[in-house]
Write a protein that holds these residues in place. Structure first.
Motif, mmCIF file in Angstrom:
data_model
loop_
_atom_site.group_PDB
_atom_site.id
_atom_site.type_symbol
_atom_site.label_atom_id
_atom_site.label_comp_id
_atom_site.label_asym_id
_atom_site.label_seq_id
_atom_site.Cartn_x
_atom_site.Cartn_y
_atom_site.Cartn_z
ATOM 1 N N LEU A 180 -14.419 56.846 9.801
ATOM 2 C CA LEU A 180 -14.997 57.923 10.600
ATOM 3 C C LEU A 180 -15.455 57.394 11.949
ATOM 4 O O LEU A 180 -15.273 58.040 12.986
ATOM 5 C CB LEU A 180 -16.164 58.538 9.833
ATOM 6 N N GLN A 181 -16.029 56.182 11.950
ATOM 7 C CA GLN A 181 -16.493 55.578 13.206
ATOM 8 C C GLN A 181 -15.302 55.307 14.134
ATOM 9 O O GLN A 181 -15.379 55.521 15.346
ATOM 10 C CB GLN A 181 -17.256 54.294 12.894
ATOM 11 N N ALA A 182 -14.188 54.867 13.542
ATOM 12 C CA ALA A 182 -12.995 54.605 14.358
ATOM 13 C C ALA A 182 -12.445 55.900 14.947
ATOM 14 O O ALA A 182 -12.046 55.952 16.115
ATOM 15 C CB ALA A 182 -11.941 53.903 13.504
ATOM 16 N N ILE A 183 -12.413 56.974 14.109
ATOM 17 C CA ILE A 183 -11.929 58.271 14.614
ATOM 18 C C ILE A 183 -12.816 58.725 15.769
ATOM 19 O O ILE A 183 -12.326 59.231 16.791
ATOM 20 C CB ILE A 183 -11.940 59.312 13.473
ATOM 21 N N ALA A 184 -14.148 58.549 15.605
ATOM 22 C CA ALA A 184 -15.073 58.946 16.663
ATOM 23 C C ALA A 184 -14.792 58.181 17.956
ATOM 24 O O ALA A 184 -14.894 58.745 19.054
ATOM 25 C CB ALA A 184 -16.515 58.713 16.201
ATOM 26 N N GLY A 185 -14.474 56.892 17.807
ATOM 27 C CA GLY A 185 -14.186 56.108 19.005
ATOM 28 C C GLY A 185 -12.964 56.632 19.743
ATOM 29 O O GLY A 185 -12.962 56.736 20.973
ATOM 30 N N ARG A 186 -11.917 56.972 18.954
ATOM 31 C CA ARG A 186 -10.703 57.500 19.612
ATOM 32 C C ARG A 186 -10.967 58.868 20.242
ATOM 33 O O ARG A 186 -10.487 59.164 21.342
ATOM 34 C CB ARG A 186 -9.576 57.592 18.586
ATOM 35 N N LEU A 187 -11.757 59.693 19.539
ATOM 36 C CA LEU A 187 -12.088 61.006 20.083
ATOM 37 C C LEU A 187 -12.902 60.865 21.364
ATOM 38 O O LEU A 187 -12.667 61.578 22.352
ATOM 39 C CB LEU A 187 -12.886 61.795 19.034
ATOM 40 N N LEU B 34 -10.036 66.284 14.926
ATOM 41 C CA LEU B 34 -10.901 67.138 14.110
ATOM 42 C C LEU B 34 -10.383 67.225 12.688
ATOM 43 O O LEU B 34 -11.155 67.228 11.721
ATOM 44 C CB LEU B 34 -10.998 68.535 14.723
ATOM 45 N N GLY B 35 -9.084 67.291 12.530
ATOM 46 C CA GLY B 35 -8.506 67.305 11.181
ATOM 47 C C GLY B 35 -8.800 66.019 10.434
ATOM 48 O O GLY B 35 -9.121 66.040 9.237
ATOM 49 N N GLU B 36 -8.697 64.914 11.120
ATOM 50 C CA GLU B 36 -9.010 63.629 10.478
ATOM 51 C C GLU B 36 -10.485 63.577 10.060
ATOM 52 O O GLU B 36 -10.823 63.048 8.996
ATOM 53 C CB GLU B 36 -8.697 62.480 11.428
ATOM 54 N N ILE B 37 -11.347 64.117 10.924
ATOM 55 C CA ILE B 37 -12.778 64.126 10.592
ATOM 56 C C ILE B 37 -13.031 64.954 9.347
ATOM 57 O O ILE B 37 -13.771 64.555 8.444
ATOM 58 C CB ILE B 37 -13.593 64.659 11.783
ATOM 59 N N ARG B 38 -12.414 66.133 9.265
ATOM 60 C CA ARG B 38 -12.609 66.987 8.084
ATOM 61 C C ARG B 38 -12.081 66.295 6.826
ATOM 62 O O ARG B 38 -12.711 66.355 5.758
ATOM 63 C CB ARG B 38 -11.898 68.314 8.285
#
Length: 540
Positions: free
Chosen positions: A148-155, A172-176
């Motif tokens: 989740l932290q990595a997804i946040a970084g890319r976002l 957003l889909g990855e976060i869900r």
């Protein structure tokens, strides 16, 4: 002390009992420490779960708002599970780093008073089945948090750059998806902790029961041995006393024993022969009561000297029994093992044999009364608002109703539901919603009397019971006034929130005789009030 039964021997017999009690106390302290640590882990899991959900909420808002404050809120919430991960990694190795673990647990919002025990618990029991399983689930959750932290970084990089809507939607889909994977892990961790707590509780109960049985067994053995010695000593003492009484009764002299309160505890038959005063008239009575004020006044100086430890010899003219006797009287003080005077022997006339007074039997029994506190902690207040919870509110309401039933008058129960609270949570976030609930609770507390009680039942539902109302009209007027106060706007987190309160009212004794009946009536009345408000506002 029983004759022939020394303090040293008594101490030796008490040593096993004292050792058993101390051992039981150590077990109780260890049990409480383990259960407290288990409670701390359960609480920590709650903080972890809430922080994870808050981080997802703020990250998804950031994906739509592009507001850096939302991203900062995400990082702040994510610091909780990251701190717990730091603690786990510091402890889950051959040479645990307790200082790093302590900092990690504190970053995870755990109480600093609990973190040392949590660290020791982790290291000692990490290879036990339930704990090992919980640690595995914890590690899996940390890996998901890292994703989740990595997804946040890319976002964050995308929003700081091109802000491609398609890529943002993909993130957003990855976060869900990540959030969906985390939910069962949280449930599994909570279930495993619960199973471990129950097993630990059962084990501790068994150990404490075995220890208690050992203490009871030791007590039975020690008391049995003491009773046998006491019985033997008493039998020997009675036999000795009988022989001594037989001898004393045959001596043509007055022989008696007087205690520190100047009461006769023994007299021989000569008192009956000389003065016509039997034992039943002397035992337990004072010298003044037996021989009168005049004789007592003449004897008092010698009595007081004897009671401070002097051997006293003097002559005394006795006129009782129809004749005058000049008695050669001797008072011999009686001292206990501590050298304190507890009474004196009295001998008058030709005393050829000194009666040794009976040893007072003092059985020293140390009562062992240690109640093991209940190991289950019962919560009585709502953690968010500090108000009483439903259980405590029910108890306090029951007391108010009992008092009102005895003294007359009436009481009112208000059931309050906040209209629009869900929208505040959805639009402003849970932190604002929590602050709103605290503000409502503070307003309730500030606008009721000391004898009234306010409580939070859960969610956005509150209850108030108004005590000592003069009549039903007064109770309903007070309820309407409180409802108007609650409907005033709320200033929360720099914004004005216009939530309103639907209030249901029930009155004792008109609407019910107990708390549950009043609560149901007030709940139903609250829903009627909610439908009425919706009707007035056009269904909004």
């Amino acid at each position: 002390m029983v004759p022939g039964y020394s303090g040293k021997r008594f101490l030796i017999l008490m040593i096993p009992l004292v050792a058993s009690v101390l051992g039981l106390l150590v077990l109780v302290v260890m049990s409480l420490d383990l259960l407290s640590t288990g409670r701390a882990y359960v609480g920590g899991e709650g903080y972890w779960s809430k922080a994870q959900k808050d981080s997802v909420f703020h990250l998804m808002r950031y994906a739509r708002s592009f507001d850096p404050a939302d991203y900062d809120a995400f990082r702040s919430a994510l610091a909780v599970p990251l701190g717990d991960r730091k603690a786990r990694e510091a402890l889950d190795r051959s040479d645990p780093d307790y200082e790093s673990a302590r900092r990690g647990f504190i970053e995870g919002r755990n109480d600093p008073a609990d973190v040392d025990g949590m660290a020791r618990f982790f290291v000692r029991f990490r290879n036990v089945s339930y704990i090992a399983r919980a640690i595995g689930i914890w590690a899996e959750g940390d890996r998901e948090i890292a994703l989740l932290q990595a997804i946040a970084g890319r976002l964050h990089a995308e929003i700081g750059g091109r802000r491609d809507p398609a890529r943002i939607d993909a993130y957003l889909g990855e976060i869900r998806t990540s959030n969906q994977r985390l939910a069962p892990l949280e449930d599994a961790f909570s279930q495993t902790l619960g199973d471990a707590s129950r097993v630990l509780r059962d084990l501790l109960v068994a150990v404490l029961a075995a220890a208690a049985a050992a203490i009871i067994g030791a007590a039975v053995l020690v008391v049995g041995r003491m009773l046998r010695r006491v019985d033997s000593a008493e039998a020997a003492h009675r036999e000795s006393e009988a022989r001594l009484r037989l001898v004393a009764d045959g001596v043509p002299a007055l022989i008696s024993y007087v205690d520190r309160e100047q009461r006769y505890r023994y007299c021989n038959r000569t008192y009956q022969e000389w003065y016509g005063i039997g034992q039943s008239r002397m035992i337990g009575r004072t010298i003044r009561e037996v021989f009168g004020d005049a004789n007592y006044a003449a004897l008092r100086p010698s009595i007081e000297r004897a009671l401070v430890g002097e051997n006293v010899r003097f002559e005394h003219a006795s006129h009782e029994g129809g004749r005058t006797r000049v008695l050669q009287v001797t008072y011999i003080p009686h001292r206990d093992d501590g050298d304190a005077v507890v009474g004196f022997y009295l001998m008058a006339n030709d005393v050829s044999a000194l009666k040794r007074t009976q040893d007072e039997l003092r059985a020293a029994t140390d009562e062992l009364a240690r109640n093991v506190e209940r190991l289950q902690i019962i919560a009585h207040h709502d953690a968010l608002t500090g108000l009483p919870n439903r259980v405590m509110f029910g108890q306090q309401a029951g007391q108010i109703l009992s008092r009102t039933r005895r003294h007359g008058g009436c009481a009112a129960l208000l059931f309050i539901d906040l209209d629009g609270f869900k929208e505040v949570n959805d639009l402003c976030g849970h932190s604002v919603g929590d602050e709103l609930l605290r503000t409502v609770a503070a307003r309730l507390g500030a606008n009721i009397r000391n004898e009234d009680v306010a409580a939070r039942l859960g969610g956005d539902e509150f209850c108030v019971i108004l005590d000592a109302m003069r009549d039903l009209d007064t109770a309903e007027a007070a309820a309407r006034n409180l409802a108007q106060i609650l409907n005033q706007p709320y200033a929360v987190a720099g914004r004005e929130l216009g939530v309103t309160a639907s209030v249901g009212v029930s009155c004792f004794p008109r609407d019910g005789e107990d708390f549950e009946a009043l609560l149901q009536k007030a709940d139903a009345d609250m829903y009627r009030d909610k439908r009425r408000l919706r009707s007035v506002s056009g269904g909004r």
